[in-house]
Structures are given as C-alpha cells and as structure tokens.
Scaffold this motif. Structure first.
Motif, PDB file in Angstrom:
ATOM      1  N   ARG A 247     -67.124 -99.642 -34.380  1.00  0.00           N
ATOM      2  CA  ARG A 247     -67.016-100.950 -35.030  1.00  0.00           C
ATOM      3  C   ARG A 247     -65.740-101.025 -35.872  1.00  0.00           C
ATOM      4  O   ARG A 247     -65.096-102.077 -35.943  1.00  0.00           O
ATOM      5  CB  ARG A 247     -68.239-101.198 -35.910  1.00  0.00           C
ATOM      6  CG  ARG A 247     -69.569-101.273 -35.142  1.00  0.00           C
ATOM      7  CD  ARG A 247     -70.718-101.570 -36.098  1.00  0.00           C
ATOM      8  NE  ARG A 247     -72.017-101.437 -35.474  1.00  0.00           N
ATOM      9  CZ  ARG A 247     -72.606-102.382 -34.742  1.00  0.00           C
ATOM     10  NH1 ARG A 247     -71.989-103.524 -34.534  1.00  0.00           N
ATOM     11  NH2 ARG A 247     -73.808-102.167 -34.224  1.00  0.00           N
ATOM     12  N   ARG A 248     -65.365 -99.898 -36.495  1.00  0.00           N
ATOM     13  CA  ARG A 248     -64.148 -99.897 -37.319  1.00  0.00           C
ATOM     14  C   ARG A 248     -62.896 -99.850 -36.456  1.00  0.00           C
ATOM     15  O   ARG A 248     -61.903-100.505 -36.747  1.00  0.00           O
ATOM     16  CB  ARG A 248     -64.165 -98.710 -38.287  1.00  0.00           C
ATOM     17  CG  ARG A 248     -65.225 -98.783 -39.359  1.00  0.00           C
ATOM     18  CD  ARG A 248     -64.869 -97.882 -40.535  1.00  0.00           C
ATOM     19  NE  ARG A 248     -64.639 -96.508 -40.145  1.00  0.00           N
ATOM     20  CZ  ARG A 248     -65.589 -95.568 -40.116  1.00  0.00           C
ATOM     21  NH1 ARG A 248     -66.830 -95.896 -40.457  1.00  0.00           N
ATOM     22  NH2 ARG A 248     -65.320 -94.328 -39.767  1.00  0.00           N
ATOM     23  N   TRP A 249     -62.951 -99.063 -35.402  1.00  0.00           N
ATOM     24  CA  TRP A 249     -61.750 -98.837 -34.584  1.00  0.00           C
ATOM     25  C   TRP A 249     -61.484 -99.997 -33.632  1.00  0.00           C
ATOM     26  O   TRP A 249     -60.367-100.507 -33.537  1.00  0.00           O
ATOM     27  CB  TRP A 249     -61.914 -97.524 -33.806  1.00  0.00           C
ATOM     28  CG  TRP A 249     -60.761 -97.204 -32.905  1.00  0.00           C
ATOM     29  CD1 TRP A 249     -59.436 -97.234 -33.225  1.00  0.00           C
ATOM     30  CD2 TRP A 249     -60.837 -96.816 -31.536  1.00  0.00           C
ATOM     31  NE1 TRP A 249     -58.667 -96.880 -32.141  1.00  0.00           N
ATOM     32  CE2 TRP A 249     -59.514 -96.615 -31.087  1.00  0.00           C
ATOM     33  CE3 TRP A 249     -61.879 -96.605 -30.646  1.00  0.00           C
ATOM     34  CZ2 TRP A 249     -59.219 -96.223 -29.786  1.00  0.00           C
ATOM     35  CZ3 TRP A 249     -61.598 -96.193 -29.356  1.00  0.00           C
ATOM     36  CH2 TRP A 249     -60.283 -96.012 -28.938  1.00  0.00           C
ATOM     37  N   ARG A 250     -62.485-100.413 -32.864  1.00  0.00           N
ATOM     38  CA  ARG A 250     -62.403-101.531 -31.921  1.00  0.00           C
ATOM     39  C   ARG A 250     -61.283-101.345 -30.901  1.00  0.00           C
ATOM     40  O   ARG A 250     -60.673-102.318 -30.439  1.00  0.00           O
ATOM     41  CB  ARG A 250     -62.215-102.859 -32.664  1.00  0.00           C
ATOM     42  CG  ARG A 250     -63.411-103.238 -33.526  1.00  0.00           C
ATOM     43  CD  ARG A 250     -63.217-104.605 -34.155  1.00  0.00           C
ATOM     44  NE  ARG A 250     -64.394-104.998 -34.923  1.00  0.00           N
ATOM     45  CZ  ARG A 250     -65.479-105.539 -34.390  1.00  0.00           C
ATOM     46  NH1 ARG A 250     -65.540-105.758 -33.074  1.00  0.00           N
ATOM     47  NH2 ARG A 250     -66.502-105.871 -35.148  1.00  0.00           N
ATOM     48  N   GLY A 251     -60.962-100.128 -30.549  1.00  0.00           N
ATOM     49  CA  GLY A 251     -59.926 -99.879 -29.555  1.00  0.00           C
ATOM     50  C   GLY A 251     -60.523 -99.500 -28.207  1.00  0.00           C
ATOM     51  O   GLY A 251     -61.739 -99.339 -28.058  1.00  0.00           O
ATOM     52  N   ASP A 252     -59.668 -99.373 -27.207  1.00  0.00           N
ATOM     53  CA  ASP A 252     -60.075 -98.951 -25.865  1.00  0.00           C
ATOM     54  C   ASP A 252     -59.451 -97.604 -25.549  1.00  0.00           C
ATOM     55  O   ASP A 252     -58.306 -97.330 -25.936  1.00  0.00           O
ATOM     56  CB  ASP A 252     -59.608 -99.959 -24.808  1.00  0.00           C
ATOM     57  CG  ASP A 252     -60.390-101.254 -24.861  1.00  0.00           C
ATOM     58  OD1 ASP A 252     -61.506-101.233 -25.413  1.00  0.00           O
ATOM     59  OD2 ASP A 252     -59.881-102.274 -24.360  1.00  0.00           O
ATOM     60  N   ILE A 253     -60.196 -96.777 -24.838  1.00  0.00           N
ATOM     61  CA  ILE A 253     -59.634 -95.527 -24.329  1.00  0.00           C
ATOM     62  C   ILE A 253     -58.855 -95.859 -23.062  1.00  0.00           C
ATOM     63  O   ILE A 253     -59.387 -96.519 -22.157  1.00  0.00           O
ATOM     64  CB  ILE A 253     -60.749 -94.508 -24.046  1.00  0.00           C
ATOM     65  CG1 ILE A 253     -61.434 -94.122 -25.367  1.00  0.00           C
ATOM     66  CG2 ILE A 253     -60.210 -93.273 -23.351  1.00  0.00           C
ATOM     67  CD1 ILE A 253     -62.597 -93.181 -25.218  1.00  0.00           C
TER      68      ILE A 253
END
Length: 864
Positions: free
Chosen positions: A271-277
C-alpha cells in the motif's frame, strides 16, 4: 500390503526381502560372511554384526541387510566401505530391541533414513515411497534417485538454492528508494504467493488447467502487458480474495476458488510502495524457478516433485548462513517434532486428569472422551516458530487425533488451538504458508467453487519478540483475567473466518479489543509502579533506631530514579496508543489477552534459538539479566554465561497456565552447566519433569546444529512425591526419581546403581583432569572456511577433524577433514601452497572482519 504394515512386520533380517519387494525390486536371500559389510578394525573393540545377507537387487544395484544396536552408524560405515570397493548398493540395518531401521545408499555423501518400525514417521514413509521403482538409466540412476529420496534433500535442495538466488535478484532489482529490508520483504511476499499458486494449480483449482500460470504469463507477454499490474494484481486482489459473486467481469480468469486468507490481502508495504515488479524480474522468476520444477500438493507424489513437506528447509534457503547462525535458528526433523508434541500432550493429560504420565500416554494413543475434552480447547504456542515445524506438527497431530471421531477439520484447529510468535517476518510468512498448504492438502473439493475460504492467520501467528517487551515489567506481573480477554476471544474467532467487508469490520473490532487489553495491562503496570514508589518513599520517611528519618540514601535514590523512568515510559506508551491508535509493539498479555484470561497457554513447544552468551550483544545480555531470574548464574567467569535458551525456557514456563506443559529442544548443557543451576533448581522444585532426554546419536545427527540437543518436557505444577522422570523420548530408558534431580546440581539421568557407581568412582579415584592437562582442542571460528573444503587443497595441509559426534566407544569415525594451516609446533604458517592461498583469498574479507582477528595471516586458527 501397505508399506507401514510391512515395516511393522519386520522382526529379523530375513524379513528384508519383503521390504525390497514392496519397493518394486527383486527380493533375494543369500547369506554372507558376518564381516562382509563392516570388518573388525584392528585395535578396536567395536562389534562386528553377527550376520549379513544379500536381500535384493535391481540389475547391478544390490541391497544388503544386517543388524546393529546403532543402526545409523553401522549403515554409514557399511555404505562407505561399499563405495570404496566400487559397489553401487544400499544397506538396511535393523535394531531389534529399539525397533528401528536405518537405510543408506553408497552414493555421494551418504544420507541415512531412520524409521521407527512400530510408529513410522509419515515423512519417512513418503521418502521410502519415493525410492520405490526402477528408473531408466541403470544402477547408477537408481542409486542417485534412492539417495535423493531418502535424504529428502536432492530436488528440494536445488529448488531452495534457486529460490534464494531468485529472491536475491528480485530484491536487488526493485526500486532503489526502498530499504534493503523492504525490498527483501516485498520480493519474498510475491514469490511465496506464486509458490502457493503452483501448489493449488496441481490440484486443478486454477480453471482446471495444470498450465494455467504458464499460459497466462505467455498471453501477458505476447500482448505487451505488465505481469505484475495486468495479471498478478487482478488475480491476487480481484479474484482469489473475492467471493465469486463479487468479482468484476474484467477478471476473466475462469473458475478460480475464493481462498481468502492473509496471503492475498494487500500488505501494508504494498500500500505504501504502490510499484510494479518489472517484467524482466518476473520472467526470471517463472523461467528460472517455477517452471523448472514440478509441484504436487500430495506429499506422496511422484519422485522429483516439490511437495509441501519440503518447505521446512525454505527458511534456511532464504536466510544467509551467518544470519542463521547469529539467530540460533536450526531446522528440526519431523520425527523429533512429533515425539516432543506427543510427550507434551501426554504431560498435559496427566496433569488435567490426575493420572500417571504412562497412563496418560496410553489414553492418548487409544483415545477416550476425557482425553478428547482436554484437547478440544487446548491452546498451544510456539514462541519462536522458525520454519513452522512445531505448529505444523501440532496441526497434523491434533487433526489425526480428532479424525478418530470424524472431526479432523484443520480450519477449526487453526482457529481455536494454535498460536505462534517470531521476531523474523520471513518466519511468520513461511509458517502461514505451510499451515495454509497443510489445510488445502486434505481438502476433498473437486471443483474450485466448493473450496472453503482459508482462515486468516495474521492474528494467530504474530511478528514480535517473545523475550523482551520495552516496558520490561508487564511480563513479571501476576496474570489477571482481564475484562478484555473474553471479548478478544470472541472477536478473534470472527476475524479468523471473516472475508470481504466483514473482514474489515472484524479487523477493526480486533484492534479495539487488543487496545483495550493493552490499556488494562498499562493500568496494572502503573499500579505496580505506584505501589513500589510508595514503598520507596515510605522507607525514606521511616525512622531509624535513633528516631531520625532515614532519608533517601544511594540505594533508595537509584531505585526511585528507575521507578520514575518506568512511570514516564508507561505514560508515553499510553499517549502513543491514544495518538496512533495501534499498539506500538508485540506484547503477549494484550495480543493474546483471551488466553491469559484463562490463566495462560496449555502447551508451549518449540526449538527456541540457541545462541551462546558471547554472541549476544552486551546490551541485550544486560536486559535479559534484569528481566529473567534464571539468566544470571551463581558464579562468575565464562562458564557461568548462559545460552539464550535459558531465557526462552523461563519465558515459556511463565507463559503456561497452571498445569500447562513446556516441551523444548534445548542445548544439553542446560542439564549440567554451571549457568543452568537456577534453571534446574526452579524446574525441579516448582515443576513436574516429565522428560529430560539426550537425543539418541542417530536423532542428534539429523538435528541441524553443532550442539548436542536435549528434550525437556516439564509441567507447571509441583511433582508428586514419587514422581519419576523419563530419560528417553522413546520410553526405552530407565526412569529417574525427580527427587534425585532437586537442588540445581547437574541432572544425571541414570539408574541408581549407575549413579552409585559414579559417586564411588569420584570418591575413590582421581579424575582425569587431576592427572592430565585437558585442552579444548581447536576452535576455528570459521568452520565454513576450514572444515570439509569444497575446493581442492594440497594434501599436505589436510588433517582429520575429530568432533564429539564422531567418537564411539573405543573407536573414532573419520568423516571431515580440516585445513591445518599451522606447522608441527603449532605456529601459523606465514605462507601457504598455491591452492590453499587461492582458497583463503576468496574468504579474506570475511576472516579479517572477525572481532577476534588481531594480526598476521588471516588463515590463523583463532583459538586452540
């Protein structure tokens, strides 16, 4: 005939051909000379077996059989000799009296599978099953497959090495703005989710296709989409975690079960990062890891498959060796787990039903209504879950016991009976994974739509420190039936089975109940501090013998300062709770207030970390000494520095309710070392010792540590006058009266006649150390560098390394070599030959970074 029945029928070596036939190979019987497998060693008193025989074959592969009172050791010696003679063969060794079998294969580093003939470990049976049949490729292929099957490491070891390497690459490739710890946690979370999906894919639960994931990945890549954003996130959060009726049409994954469970909840980090691998990292994971192995949810699946029973090693696979040693984390074999859990349950039944421990064990085996009532609501805690071995073992054992009445619902057992804590987030995640897999493994559902949701385990398996809470006071307070306890139990039950909107509401109510319990704990702590402050001030005002006020002397002033600091800390904690709305740290008496409302846990089990005092930071040692009564020895010097296991035993004993039972695997030195005096005095005086048992050599060899293990099972209630203590987990040793173990002296688990003989020897004859100077031997400080080198080293530098486990009665078994970098006078060599120089150059930074390295060549053996 089933394999377990064939094993139970084995009485002599003549029964081995039937076992070979059950493995799908040709049974034979041909008498051989008694010393065919193990010749008598010159100058050795070790016995040669009375008989030996050829009992089976498969082409050029041979099976030999014999008997021994130490089957594992003889099996290793036999296959070592067969290997030296160039034979491709296996050896089966029977111990008639102990009803145990050892099986080994002359291939590579010999592994030994031990089987209890009367109660075979399920994992041992599965490994034997995997060894059945004759693979293509001749005798060498059969030997390799059999060795891999009985060791349980072959394909599993390769998988976890690959898993760890994939995890490290994924973590290194993530957003550099994240901390290294967060990158590792996010990567591990994603990989364990996908690993779980490969297991359920093997059940046909992913749209009925065995290639569901591979096909979806290919479609995603060919369409130019992102694997994480366009495939995995909708699959995790829009499908697996939603009831079918509430899924959006855009999901379009076909027939996918609603699994619920915390595994497919968005993690706070996500939820904090909200990035994609990135796709490149996911392609590496799928091509290099998941698609290279075959997964099966059936633990008796095809040889070469990855089954859930292999997951006990994953914790080691994702922890660096130095971290594993520093945290004292060691893998526990399943057979030891089952034996210890059974001993703990028998002790609990003995206490609850007021019967002898042997009678309790018999009633546990046979089953009756009273035993079932004791176990129905049992609360079992592992305070250092590690790889989850004990909670998984308890889940399987309780399900097995309830199956006698058709009530083997693992979801219900998880909801009501099992609790765990660990400092390491990886341990918590992998424990949850193993428990979920064990739950779905027995699920009979043929269709995804009929699969029941998995329980939410994050309120039962908690990340936290079992030993030290920041306040350092609440753990010493008497346990109270807090008003929040009953509420917390009810709310937790709802949360474990909740999903969707109900889950969010249940989570909110659970947090409220835990906050209420935490406030009540703070109230208790503040009340205690106020009373102690009043006592200090009262003592200061009290008149002396001369009628004057005593005043605040140095002692009272120091005590007053500590109490005021503690009160300030408690008030800050209350303000922080009011401000943030969450408990700032893990704390047993609030997170598990419902258990403490009942008095405490019924059973505390586990293999807590073993960490020697010199490896524990000084500040932590000070906090432990201030917190635990048994931690500080009664003398001074190195021999009085306790192992971390001492604190875990005391904490585990505190967490028990009246009549509860603690069952731990601990270093055997706790039974004899000077630092264990207070522990031994307290346990023998305040508790009922059920088992104090050094593990048999074969079991100790399987236990993954360099310290000898001791099984300790003790109940929290005083022992009866004539109570006796078992000296073996297998009920084969002679019991010892608990009265002989009182007072803190070393625990000598021997018959009275043996103890009398030892006392006579001590009184009438000189000790060895009175005649000779006893030296410790060699401490390399870096065994991974010096012992059993994997690189080629000049033979002139190699010596045999004799460890305690290699010593037998009047003989020594040579197993490992050591690089000896000193000359004949014990001086370190200033220069080494080229191969050894290259070997140590690869470890130069590691050796020079050691705290006990001073100067000179880095290959100095640090202590001798």
């Amino acid at each position: 005939m089933l394999l377990d029945r064939i094993l139970a029928a084995i009485a002599t070596v003549h029964d081995f051909p039937r076992l070979v036939a059950a493995l799908g190979q040709e049974p034979l019987w041909e008498e051989l000379p008694a010393d065919f497998l193990v010749p008598r060693q010159r100058g050795s008193l070790s016995a040669v077996p009375s008989s030996a025989a050829l009992v089976g074959r498969a082409g050029e592969f041979r099976w030999y059989g014999t008997e021994s009172s130490d089957p594992a050791a003889l099996a290793r010696r036999a296959v070592h000799r067969l290997g030296e003679r160039g034979q491709i063969a296996g050896v089966i060794v029977l111990d008639r009296s102990a009803r145990r079998l050892a099986i080994a294969v002359a291939f590579g580093r010999p592994a030994v599978l031990e089987v209890n003939l009367d109660a075979p470990d399920p994992i041992a049976l599965r490994r034997l099953t995997r060894a059945a049949g004759i693979p293509p490729g001749g005798a060498l292929a059969l030997a390799a497959r059999t060795a891999e099957a009985i060791s349980g490491e072959g394909v599993g070891h390769r998988f976890f090495l690959t898993f760890r390497a994939t995890l490290e690459r994924m973590a290194a490739g993530l957003d550099g703005r994240l901390t290294g710890e967060d990158r590792h946690a996010i990567s591990l979370l994603q990989l364990t989710r996908v690993l779980f999906l490969y297991f359920i894919q093997s059940k046909g639960w992913l749209d009925g296709r065995e290639d569901f994931l591979r096909g979806r990945i290919d479609d995603c890549l060919s369409g130019g989409r992102r694997i994480h954003r366009d495939l995995l996130r909708p699959l995790f959060f829009g499908t697996l975690n939603r009831p079918v009726a509430k899924r959006g049409r855009s999901a379009g994954f076909g027939r996918i079960p609603f699994l619920n469970g915390g595994l497919f909840e968005p993690h706070p980090l996500e939820r904090r990062w909200r990035g994609d691998i990135p796709n490149a990292l996911w392609r590496d994971a799928f091509d290099g890891l998941f698609e290279r192995f075959h997964f099966t949810i059936s633990e008796a699946g095809a040889p070469g498959s990855i089954a859930p029973d292999m997951l006990g090693r994953v914790f080691e696979g994702v922890m660096a060796p130095e971290e594993r040693r520093g945290s004292g984390t060691f893998y526990t074999p399943a057979s030891l787990v089952r034996s210890l859990i059974d001993s703990a349950l028998a002790g609990l039944i003995s206490n609850r039903l007021a019967c002898s421990e042997p009678e309790a064990a018999a009633r546990l085996a046979e089953g009756d209504a009273l035993v079932d009532s004791v176990l129905a609501d049992v609360t079992l805690l592992d305070p250092a879950v590690g790889s989850g071995a004990f909670l998984l073992g308890a889940l399987e054992r309780l399900a097995e016991l309830r199956a006698r009445h058709g009530l083997a619902d693992k979801r219900d057992i998880l909801r009501r009976n099992l609790f765990g804590v660990d400092r390491n987030a990886t341990a918590v995640r992998l424990t949850e994974l193993r428990l979920w897999l064990a739950t779905i493994a027995d699920d009979p559902s043929d269709h995804p739509e009929s699969v029941r949701p998995l329980p939410n385990l994050d309120c039962l398996i908690r990340q936290g420190d079992s030993l030290i809470d920041p306040i350092g006071l609440i753990g010493r307070l008497p346990i109270r039936a807090h008003a929040a306890g009953a509420l917390l139990a009810e709310v937790r039950q709802r949360f474990v089975i909740a999903s969707g909107e109900q889950k969010a509401d249940a989570a909110r109510r659970l947090r409220q109940a835990e906050r209420q319990a935490w406030n009540e704990c703070l109230d208790s702590a503040e009340e205690r501090v106020r009373l102690e402050l009043a006592e200090c001030l009262g003592a200061a005002r009290a008149p002396t013998l001369f009628g004057e006020r005593r005043g605040l002397d140095a002692t009272l002033r120091a005590r007053l300062r500590v109490l005021r600091q503690r009160m300030a800390f408690l008030r800050r904690a209350r303000r922080q709770l009011a401000r943030d709305g969450v408990i700032p740290w893990f704390q047993y008496e609030s997170q598990f207030a419902d258990v403490f409302a009942r008095g405490g846990f019924d059973v505390v089990v586990g293999n807590p970390p073993w960490v020697r005092a010199e490896q524990i930071p000084a500040l932590v040692r000070e906090r432990l000494a201030a917190r635990y009564r048994w931690w500080k020895g009664e003398g001074t010097g190195f021999r009085h520095r306790p192992d971390l296991a001492v604190a875990f035993v005391e904490r585990g004993f505190e967490l028990l309710g009246p009549g509860g039972v603690l069952a731990f695997l601990v270093p055997s030195k706790l039974a004899t070392a000077a630092y264990g005096v207070k522990l031994r005095r307290a346990l023998s005086g305040e508790g009922t010792l059920f088992v104090v048992a050094d593990l048999p050599p074969a079991e100790a060899a399987r236990f993954d540590a360099t310290v000898y293990p001791l099984a300790l099972v003790v109940g929290r209630q005083p022992a009866a006058a004539r109570h006796v203590v078992r000296s073996s987990l297998l009920r084969s040793g002679a019991p010892v009266p608990q009265t002989t173990l009182m007072g803190g002296a070393p625990w000598i688990m021997a018959r009275s006649a043996v103890r009398d003989a030892l006392d006579r020897l001590r009184g009438e004859h000189p000790r060895l150390d009175e005649r000779f100077t006893i030296q410790l031997g060699v401490k390399t400080g870096a065994n991974a560098v010096f012992l059993a080198p994997r690189t080629i080293i000049e033979p002139v530098l190699l010596r045999w390394a004799i460890r305690g486990r290699d010593v037998r009665a009047f003989s020594v078994e040579r197993r490992l070599s050591i690089i000896w970098t000193h000359d004949d006078r014990g001086r370190v060599r200033p220069r080494l030959p080229p191969l050894a120089t290259a070997h140590f150059a690869a470890h130069d930074t590691e050796l020079r970074a050691r705290s006990d390295y001073g100067s000179g060549p880095p290959w100095t053996l640090f202590r001798t």
